[in-house]
Write an enzyme that holds these catalytic residues in place. Structure first.
Site, PDB file in Angstrom:
ATOM      1  N   LYS A 163       0.840  -1.192   0.000  1.00 13.71           N
ATOM      2  CA  LYS A 163       0.000   0.000   0.000  1.00 13.71           C
ATOM      3  C   LYS A 163       0.881   1.251   0.000  1.00 13.71           C
ATOM      4  O   LYS A 163       1.748   1.404   0.850  1.00 13.71           O
ATOM      5  CB  LYS A 163      -0.917  -0.008   1.222  1.00 13.71           C
ATOM      6  CG  LYS A 163      -1.849  -1.215   1.260  1.00 13.71           C
ATOM      7  CD  LYS A 163      -2.627  -1.296   2.559  1.00 13.71           C
ATOM      8  CE  LYS A 163      -1.729  -1.620   3.730  1.00 13.71           C
ATOM      9  NZ  LYS A 163      -2.476  -1.871   4.986  1.00 13.71           N
ATOM     10  N   THR A 167      -7.599   9.184   9.211  1.00 11.01           N
ATOM     11  CA  THR A 167      -7.260   7.953   8.493  1.00 11.01           C
ATOM     12  C   THR A 167      -6.969   6.795   9.451  1.00 11.01           C
ATOM     13  O   THR A 167      -6.350   5.804   9.049  1.00 11.01           O
ATOM     14  CB  THR A 167      -6.033   8.183   7.589  1.00 11.01           C
ATOM     15  OG1 THR A 167      -4.932   8.657   8.399  1.00 11.01           O
ATOM     16  CG2 THR A 167      -6.344   9.193   6.493  1.00 11.01           C
ATOM     17  N   GLY A 212      -7.195   3.471  11.172  1.00  8.51           N
ATOM     18  CA  GLY A 212      -7.818   2.187  10.863  1.00  8.51           C
ATOM     19  C   GLY A 212      -7.893   1.850   9.391  1.00  8.51           C
ATOM     20  O   GLY A 212      -8.543   0.875   9.008  1.00  8.51           O
ATOM     21  N   THR A 213      -7.200   2.628   8.535  1.00  9.99           N
ATOM     22  CA  THR A 213      -7.294   2.361   7.097  1.00  9.99           C
ATOM     23  C   THR A 213      -6.739   0.981   6.743  1.00  9.99           C
ATOM     24  O   THR A 213      -7.311   0.271   5.913  1.00  9.99           O
ATOM     25  CB  THR A 213      -6.546   3.429   6.281  1.00  9.99           C
ATOM     26  OG1 THR A 213      -5.220   3.581   6.802  1.00  9.99           O
ATOM     27  CG2 THR A 213      -7.269   4.761   6.354  1.00  9.99           C
ATOM     28  N   GLY A 214      -5.626   0.590   7.363  1.00 14.43           N
ATOM     29  CA  GLY A 214      -5.036  -0.707   7.054  1.00 14.43           C
ATOM     30  C   GLY A 214      -5.926  -1.861   7.451  1.00 14.43           C
ATOM     31  O   GLY A 214      -6.109  -2.823   6.685  1.00 14.43           O
ATOM     32  N   CYS A 215      -6.497  -1.770   8.643  1.00 14.65           N
ATOM     33  CA  CYS A 215      -7.416  -2.810   9.115  1.00 14.65           C
ATOM     34  C   CYS A 215      -8.630  -2.916   8.192  1.00 14.65           C
ATOM     35  O   CYS A 215      -9.050  -4.013   7.811  1.00 14.65           O
ATOM     36  CB  CYS A 215      -7.888  -2.499  10.529  1.00 14.65           C
ATOM     37  SG  CYS A 215      -6.572  -2.337  11.759  1.00 14.65           S
TER      38      CYS A 215
END
Length: 266
Positions: A175, A206, A208-211
């Site tokens: 990412k 932003t 928690g974007t990865g989760c």
């Protein structure tokens, strides 16, 4: 009625923006029945992580056993696994139950800077868990740790994807949100690269974007999508969530897990 089932094996975020809370919200919006096995409890809000409390290994094991043996799992994802024994246990359970469609989100550092993966556990993540992954989804700092190399360009992202795939994962999604310019993600399956691009959205909200991104991939895999189609839905899901973010708290606020569903119902 047959419903797809997805399991998140991750930490709890008391602020609701990341961790299992983000995962379960994402599963629900995408029409998947969500289950959870907590690995840790964090005291957390938009300003940062104020405490981390790992659960006993027996508690993690019994949660996984309980849902897999009764309800069943079509896809699963891992998030915060902070210690070597936790990683080893989760990997053993995935193998024991032959859990399909595993998405590994190599969570290392919270948005506010708190470390969520002990340095001693990095090698266990590489050798024990990533080889079981259908998809692994590092952001740039995580990919740098996993490869030991700086990433400053799309070509560096592609090189990192190759190196991480060599650890045994079937597909790698690097990412690129930490690079300047458009938000570019690189998908690599050992045969070809796919570049997913979206306009950068200027916002501090932003958390928690990865989760959320990895949970959306998991949900789509649970429904039977192939990896590339699942990743494309996840890219659209997280772009919607960031563009219509929830301005909550005084720090890095959460994304909007409802946004994708509302946009597609309009």
């Amino acid at each position: 009625m047959t419903i797809a089932r997805a399991l998140t094996i991750a930490g709890s975020d008391s602020g609701g923006g990341a961790g299992i809370q983000a995962d379960l919200k994402t599963f629900t919006v995408l029409g998947v029945y969500g289950m959870s096995a907590l690995t840790a409890i964090t005291s957390q809000n938009t300003l940062g992580v104020h405490g981390i409390y790992n659960l006993p290994l027996e508690a993690i094991e019994k949660q996984i056993d309980a849902v897999v043996t009764d309800i069943g799992v079509d896809a699963a994802k891992t998030g915060m696994l902070s210690q070597v024994p936790i990683i080893e246990l989760v990997a053993a359970k995935i193998r024991q139950h032959t859990i399909p469609n595993l998405v590994v989100d190599p969570v290392m550092v919270a948005k506010g800077g708190a470390r969520l993966l002990e340095d001693s556990a990095q090698q266990a993540l590489i050798t024990k868990l990533i080889p079981l992954a259908k998809v692994v989804t590092p952001n740039l700092p995580e990919a740098e740790v996993l490869t030991g190399r700086e990433i400053r360009s799309v070509e560096d992202m592609k090189d990192a994807a190759k190196r991480i795939l060599d650890y045994g994962a079937q597909t790698v999604v690097v990412k690129g949100g930490h690079l300047a310019g458009d938000a570019i993600d690189i998908v690599y399956d050992g045969q070809m690269f796919e570049e997913l691009r979206s306009a950068r959205i200027e916002t501090r909200h932003t958390h928690g974007t990865g989760c959320t991104f990895s949970a959306a991939i998991t949900a789509e895999l649970a429904k039977g999508k192939n990896v590339m189609d699942a990743v494309k839905v996840a890219k659209e899901f997280i772009t919607c969530a960031i563009s219509d973010s929830l301005e909550l708290g005084g720090g890095h606020g959460p994304t909007n897990h409802w946004a994708y569903g509302r946009r597609n119902q309009a």
